[in-house]
Design an enzyme around this catalytic site. Structure first.
Site, short mmCIF file in Angstrom:
data_model
loop_
_atom_site.label_atom_id
_atom_site.label_comp_id
_atom_site.label_asym_id
_atom_site.label_seq_id
_atom_site.Cartn_x
_atom_site.Cartn_y
_atom_site.Cartn_z
N CYS A 1 -30.97 34.41 45.98
CA CYS A 1 -29.85 34.20 46.90
C CYS A 1 -29.13 35.52 47.18
O CYS A 1 -29.69 36.40 47.81
CB CYS A 1 -28.93 33.11 46.37
SG CYS A 1 -27.91 32.39 47.70
N HIS B 1 -32.58 28.44 44.88
CA HIS B 1 -32.07 28.60 43.50
C HIS B 1 -32.91 27.82 42.49
O HIS B 1 -32.55 26.69 42.12
CB HIS B 1 -30.63 28.09 43.42
CG HIS B 1 -29.62 28.99 44.03
ND1 HIS B 1 -29.05 30.04 43.36
CD2 HIS B 1 -29.07 29.00 45.27
CE1 HIS B 1 -28.17 30.67 44.14
NE2 HIS B 1 -28.18 30.05 45.32
N GLU C 1 -33.04 28.36 39.31
CA GLU C 1 -32.31 28.26 38.04
C GLU C 1 -31.39 27.05 38.00
O GLU C 1 -31.08 26.53 36.93
CB GLU C 1 -31.50 29.55 37.80
CG GLU C 1 -30.22 29.72 38.59
CD GLU C 1 -30.39 30.13 40.06
OE1 GLU C 1 -29.38 30.43 40.71
OE2 GLU C 1 -31.54 30.13 40.54
#
Length: 1295
Positions: free
Chosen positions: A1135, A1260, A1262
């Protein structure tokens, strides 16, 4: 001053919209071109190298137009004498890049207008369209921007001569300063200063007015009451406190802090050690804090900053709880008058007029939600819950026929957070403790917000109204929160003794409150306060409401530690005073050598006159609901377009819903991502299934007929919403009550008392519920003159209840998504006891009716039984789907469940044979549950055990297909395609998106909703999701170090560290300030990850300022170049980190063809759960995943790839360096919105280097590495989601 041209400021569709507005205003404007212009104040000449560096620094965004702009110039800049958040962050970047000669950078927008002959008045109209008068000014020459850098001399204070002129002097000051003092308060001040034997200063009076405003002191809620000549035994606040006295269970802090705290769960909280920066889990109680605020007045005046600072202030309340806490997840809510969308006006919407100084309901909903979302996004808090209601009608209510609606809107901001057990109670402030302001500088904004919001709209001066709105800088608040986090993470060594946020009244309210609550007085120096506008008077410095500030008390011996934390996080702070034994306030001004404040605390915060409300009860007459002209099919169509019922995607996808990596249940449900969730759920930590839930309830239109029923229904709806989460014990639920009322309006005061009594004295104690927190806004009326006639718009009494609870297991949350995989049954649980009232319902509203009988909580015992029964059925895993009955009634409940399941419904409502219309549209409490047909007997027996046998009605079943059919016995009552209902339901969101965003994108999304064959999100995996390929390396007990890199404004580093930690890495917290100062070097790391967020608030381009602070700092640049060149290293950018690393491509071997990432095609922040395909590329992070198709969290505003030329794209493709592509639900690579949320060519959303060691991606992984954090997932997934493989691949590569 140097002037440097920048990139185009408006896209083609924005210019088209602006031209269309000019046409509406009958301005003969033919064309407009807009570009950014930068102004640099320098204190020494720049070398050629530094000039080139500055030029490069300010080269961001779309390419600069080659031609010289044509037309008449209107230059819009920040107001002279102010420093914009853009300026402070851009200047920071310049200094971090070594440009010390740059004193300050500022930016304006140059509009070049081509037009026919225009009068001065027309130019003024055009100018007003192009700038915000609160924050900006308009020049006609670029050179006039020199005024931006002018320095003004401080203005002295004023004294009000009451000793000579008497009371009249105070009365005049009351009007001129907008103090909103009551007559008895003027008497109080006269007496106090006569006893002190001196004249008050304007600072003292202003401070008193703010600290004692209705907004801050809640006078009405603390007042004595006489109703119908009978003295009442309790104040409103005492009745609210009664809920805590009756049920104190699990409440740790109530009524005395910035937020309430209840008992949470024992979990592992994940954060970095203060000693070595190594992340790890820390087992402790993560208690739950809760707060809900309103910011109604500023949102009516200027919706974006009003809503933005509303969210920001509430976030600060959470962070400033106890001795420092961690905000976690947020909510927003809006009540406005009718939208009247141009070309999409609805049959029930009439234009009743409005005052000029407030914006329209449409403008509020175009701008306000964006402001609230933008603050949450940039701060890094997911927005997971909300409500949206419109109401504006002439009705026969308690005061006869009158206008009722939300010209003064409700803007609600709230949320939850976590706090350590030892920090719940604030400490003691020791004599000599340093008194500190943490956060940004003072600016001449937000003056008088407390007093202004305490008046009905229209009572105060228009200029004072505008002055009372604040500005936002969420990236600054993030830096302050990082300081607070570092402090509470020190546990017993936390240097914060006491903390408050700076809100209404600015420092004039916050500092006295801080020292008073700590049992002390305070001695302050005015000129120590950080100040970006030196020309301000002492009143303006002390009382302005500049945002993103906290006040703290720190023991002198702890000061060096606190200052070091602030320096590392680049958080501004100022030590402005110290605590004194004597409870006295002394504010010195060394510039003028006088004391703007010198008064006992007791005068400011002492026993001011107590209010007495002597009021009369009025009965609402209402009218019977005339139904002869109501056609069922037409009624359904109308209700599907009522904003309270209609799809709210336009309010949801603008807000990040995955940041923190602890979101378990957001608004979007199922493979088709339908926004119908009943509540929001978060995990208590990054390794736990314990969690927290939030839900909302409000039934304001009911109050037009029955105040008490409206309040009870708000509580009831919040309960039926939160019941979908697995909480077990009803007493675990705690409520926030936000009361909005037009105090003083005939009948409303007695109605407010009845509503508070119904909830505080009766319903909540009967249910075992506590209200430990809340807020009141008592001036919900707007007055204006129209053609010489005075008009009023009065809001209904509006109670918004927010329910919060600890969750036992977040995996058990039940959603409205229907299943057709097996034989099923739909049951209605009707808590209305068959009353089926229609007063104050959506049906009544869309036919411009009110009715006379309303829904109500028919039995507290049954409501408790309902909650307990649902909890038992969740525990037994007997519920396939659940949805409460709410706005629009049973028909809407069934329709929304069908939308979520993308299926049909066949329902029999013969139980309502006596009145089918009422049965379908009553909004009595209840829910529809879907169960397995084989479980029906068991489920009905459980419901019967809880006293609900007579409330349960079998409706029918969900079935595959598109048919939505309702029967009554053998008679078909209603038939429609589910897909048609879905489009009606979506049209409001489509129209709002078309007006607000890129209309081409809005059209594409609406068109996609018409695809009835859409298979929804789906998964294809080419690897074993359950295999832990990092396990053998973890067993070696060697954890390679990964630098978890962050810059100021980054907000996704903790969840990133957790994913790497889980994969066997030692994650180390590395701030850019560590690298710039030399505290840490990259040579000790084998892996580097640049995390997501808003570095420098995305000024100078998303990630570009961060990248340039590396590229233009020789020592740090060399470190990165050496790291990327080492053959044993891995680098990941996600990002904002992706955007940053793409601008470092000259340092990364094999990355020369990488694109930049620029503004999304929708020109909007996009938060989506998007489907991507993993392509065949060298990426070491994506090994063995090629060909997989997996949903992933997307949250960005600038994710569209931009290549320098076509050849770069072709080279990237031919070298197979594209690592991820957006695909649609059919698995096809797409550029269509919203499957491709940013419009990137060829669906590109991740690229890698030639050797695969460096990979950057916009989504994303994670945040969704755990299954439980995916908005939707296949049932067979266990603990790990497929994206965990990325981090394990990294560990495997290092051996």
């Amino acid at each position: 001053m140097k002037i440097l041209r920048g990139s185009p400021a408006l896209s083609a569709f924005r210019i088209t919209k602006l031209l269309s507005v000019c046409q509406e205003q009958q301005l003969p404007v033919n064309d407009i071109y807009a570009e950014y212009v930068h102004f640099a104040e320098i204190n020494a000449s720049l070398s050629d190298v530094d000039s080139a560096k500055l030029q490069q620094l300010l080269k961001y965004g779309p390419s600069l137009a080659e031609h010289e702009p044509q037309g008449t110039l209107l230059l819009v800049t920040p107001r002279p004498g102010t420093i914009s958040p853009w300026s402070s962050k851009a200047t920071d970047i310049a200094h971090n890049c070594g440009l010390s000669q740059v004193v300050r950078l500022e930016r304006g927008v140059a509009y070049y207008i081509q037009s026919g002959e225009m009068s001065d008045t027309q130019w003024q109209i055009l100018s007003s369209l192009l700038h915000d008068r609160m924050m900006e000014t308009v020049f006609t020459q670029l050179e006039q921007a020199e005024k931006l850098f002018s320095r003004q001399q401080p203005v002295p204070l004023k004294r009000i001569d009451i000793l000579q002129a008497g009371r009249s002097a105070l009365e005049t000051a009351n009007i001129e300063l907008g103090l909103a003092l009551a007559s008895d308060e003027i008497d109080y001040l006269m007496d106090a200063f006569q006893k002190l034997g001196r004249n008050p200063t304007d600072v003292e009076l202003y401070m008193f007015a703010q600290a004692n405003s209705e907004h801050c002191r809640h006078k009405i809620f603390n007042a004595d009451w006489i109703i119908d000549s009978q003295a009442q035994p309790k104040s409103l606040f005492k009745m609210i406190k009664n809920t805590y006295e009756q049920t104190p269970d699990y409440v740790l802090s109530a009524y005395k802090d910035n937020a309430a705290v209840m008992e949470g769960s024992a979990v592992g909280r994940f954060f970095a050690s203060a000693e070595n920066g190594s992340y790890d889990y820390h087992q402790e109680q993560a208690h739950i804090l809760m707060k809900v605020e309103t910011h109604n007045h500023p949102t009516a005046i200027s919706p974006w900053p009003g809503a933005s600072t509303g969210s920001g202030g509430e976030i600060r309340d959470e962070g400033a709880t106890g001795r420092g806490a961690k905000p976690k997840a947020g909510l927003v809510g809006f009540s406005v008058s009718n939208l009247r969308i141009p070309g999409f006006e609805q049959p029930w919407e009439e234009d009743f007029g409005k005052p000029e100084r407030i914006v329209s309901a449409l403008d509020i909903m175009m701008e306000g939600p964006l402001g609230g979302a933008a603050f949450n996004n940039e701060f890094g808090r997911p927005a997971l819950l909300g409500y949206f209601r419109t109401y504006e009608e002439k009705v026969n209510s308690h005061n006869g026929s009158e206008l009722r609606g939300y010209h003064k809107p409700i803007m609600l901001a709230g949320g939850i957070g976590n706090i350590r057990d030892e920090h719940v109670k604030k400490g003691e402030i020791s004599v000599g403790a340093k008194l500190i302001v943490l956060g940004g500088p003072s600016m001449n904004i937000g003056l008088g917000g407390g007093a202004a919001s305490s008046m009905a709209s229209g009572q105060s001066d228009a200029d004072l109204d505008f002055a009372s709105v604040q500005r936002d800088n969420p990236e600054m608040e993030r830096r302050c929160q990082e300081v607070i986090d570092r402090c509470w993470q020190l546990g017993e060594n936390n240097p914060i003794l006491f903390i408050h946020d700076v809100g209404a009244g600015g420092l004039s309210n916050a500092m006295p409150e801080l020292v008073s609550d700590g049992g002390r007085g305070g001695r302050f120096e005015l000129r120590k306060i950080l100040n970006d506008e030196p020309g301000m008077s002492p009143l303006e410095v002390w009382c302005n409401e500049s945002q993103e500030r906290y006040v703290l008390a720190v023991a002198p011996e702890q000061l060096p530690l606190f200052e070091e934390i602030c320096r590392r996080e680049r958080a501004p702070y100022a030590i402005i005073g110290e605590a004194t034994e004597e409870r006295h306030l002394l504010l010195n001004d060394e510039h003028f050598d006088n004391q703007p404040i010198d008064m006992p605390l007791d005068v400011l915060l002492g026993k001011t006159p107590k209010m007495l409300r002597d009021v009369t009860t009025l009965k609402a007459s209402g009218e019977s609901l005339e139904r002869r002209d109501i056609d069922l099919a037409e009624a359904v169509k109308r209700i599907m377009h009522l904003p309270a019922v209609a799809e709210k995607t336009f309010l949801i996808t603008i807000g990040d819903r995955s940041v923190t990596g602890m979101v378990s249940r957001d608004q979007m449900v199922g493979p088709w991502q339908i926004p119908v969730a009943d509540c929001a759920v978060t995990t208590a930590s990054l390794d736990s299934y314990y969690g927290e839930a939030m839900s909302m309830g409000e039934r304001a239109p009911v109050a037009l007929l029955d105040f008490a029923a409206s309040a009870r229904m708000a509580v009831g709806e919040a309960l039926t919403n939160i019941a979908s989460a697995y909480i077990q014990d009803l007493k675990r639920i705690k409520l926030s009550a936000n009361w909005m009322s037009a105090a003083g309006h005939p009948g409303e005061d007695a109605g407010l008392y009845a509503a508070v009594k119904a909830v505080g004295e009766e319903l909540c104690p009967a249910l075992g519920l506590t209200i430990p927190v809340g807020k009141d806004s008592m001036s919900m009326k707007t007055r204006w003159h129209d053609q010489g006639e005075e008009r009023e718009m009065t809001a209904p009494l509006s109670l918004v209840i927010t329910a919060f609870a600890r969750v036992e297991d977040v995996r058990r949350t039940v959603t409205p998504e229907l299943s057709t995989d097996e034989d099923n049954a739909l049951l209605l649980i009707d808590l209305g006891q068959g009353k089926n009232t229609l007063g104050g319902t959506a049906l009544a509203q869309v036919y411009r009716l009110l009715g006379n009988k309303t829904a109500d909580v028919r039995s507290a015992e049954q409501l408790a039984g309902f909650f307990n029964a649902i909890q038992q059925l969740i525990a037994e895993q007997k519920l396939l789907a659940y949805h409460d009955r709410s706005d629009g009634g049973l028909l809407v409940t069934l329709a929304e469940m069908a939308f979520a399941g993308h299926c049909g419904i066949e329902a029999d409502i013969s139980v309502f044979d006596e009145d089918i219309l009422a049965g379908l549209f009553t909004e009595e409490l209840g829910a529809v549950v879907q169960i397995r047909a084989s479980d029906r007997g068991f489920v009905e027996s459980i419901l019967a055990e809880h006293g609900l046998a007579d409330c349960v009605h079998y409706l029918g079943k969900a079935q595959a297909g598109d048919d939505f059919v309702i029967f009554s016995g053998n008679t078909e009552v209603y038939r429609q395609n589910r897909s048609t209902l879905r489009l009606w339901w979506a049209e409001t969101t489509w129209q709002m998106q078309r007006l607000r965003d890129n209309p081409a994108c809005a059209d594409q999304e609406h068109q996609a909703k018409q695809d009835n064959q859409d298979p929804g999100l789906n998964v294809k995996l080419t690897f074993d999701i359950s295999e832990d390929i990092a396990a053998p390396y973890i067993l070696q007990q060697v954890r390679p170090k990964v630098a978890v890199l962050r810059e100021q404004g980054v907000n996704s580093h903790v969840e990133m560290a957790a994913a790497f930690h889980r994969a066997g890495f030692e994650a180390i917290d590395v701030h850019m300030s560590d690298l710039l100062s030399g505290r840490i070097g990259l040579s000790q790391f084998q892996t580097l990850v640049a995390c997501g967020g808003f570095s420098y608030g995305d000024v100078l381009g998303a990630g570009e300022g961060w990248a340039k602070s590396i590229l233009f700092n020789e020592r740090v640049r060399d470190q990165f170049a050496v790291f990327f060149a080492r053959p044993d290293t891995l680098a990941l950018g996600v990002c904002n980190g992706c955007q940053m690393m793409s601008n470092l491509r000259e340092l990364i071997p094999g990355a020369e063809h990488w694109p930049r990432f620029v503004r999304n095609r929708s020109e909007r922040f996009e938060a989506r759960f998007s489907l991507v395909e993993i392509t065949d590329s060298p990426s070491l992070f994506l090994q063995d995943m090629v060909g997989s198709r997996i949903p992933i969290a997307v949250s960005h505003g600038e994710g569209q790839v931009e290549f320098r030329n076509r050849q770069h794209l072709e080279m990237l493709e031919s070298n197979q360096l594209v690592a991820l592509r957006y695909v649609n639900n059919y698995g096809q690579v797409t550029e269509n919105y919203p499957a491709n949320p940013n419009g990137s060519v060829n669906g590109i959303t991740a690229v890698t280097s030639l050797d695969g060691r460096a990979t950057v991606m916009m989504p994303h992984p994670e945040r969704v590495s755990r299954t439980v954090n995916n908005s939707w997932h296949p049932d067979e997934w266990r603990e790990d989601g497929p994206w965990m493989r990325i981090f394990r691949n990294a560990r495997k590569q290092l051996g």
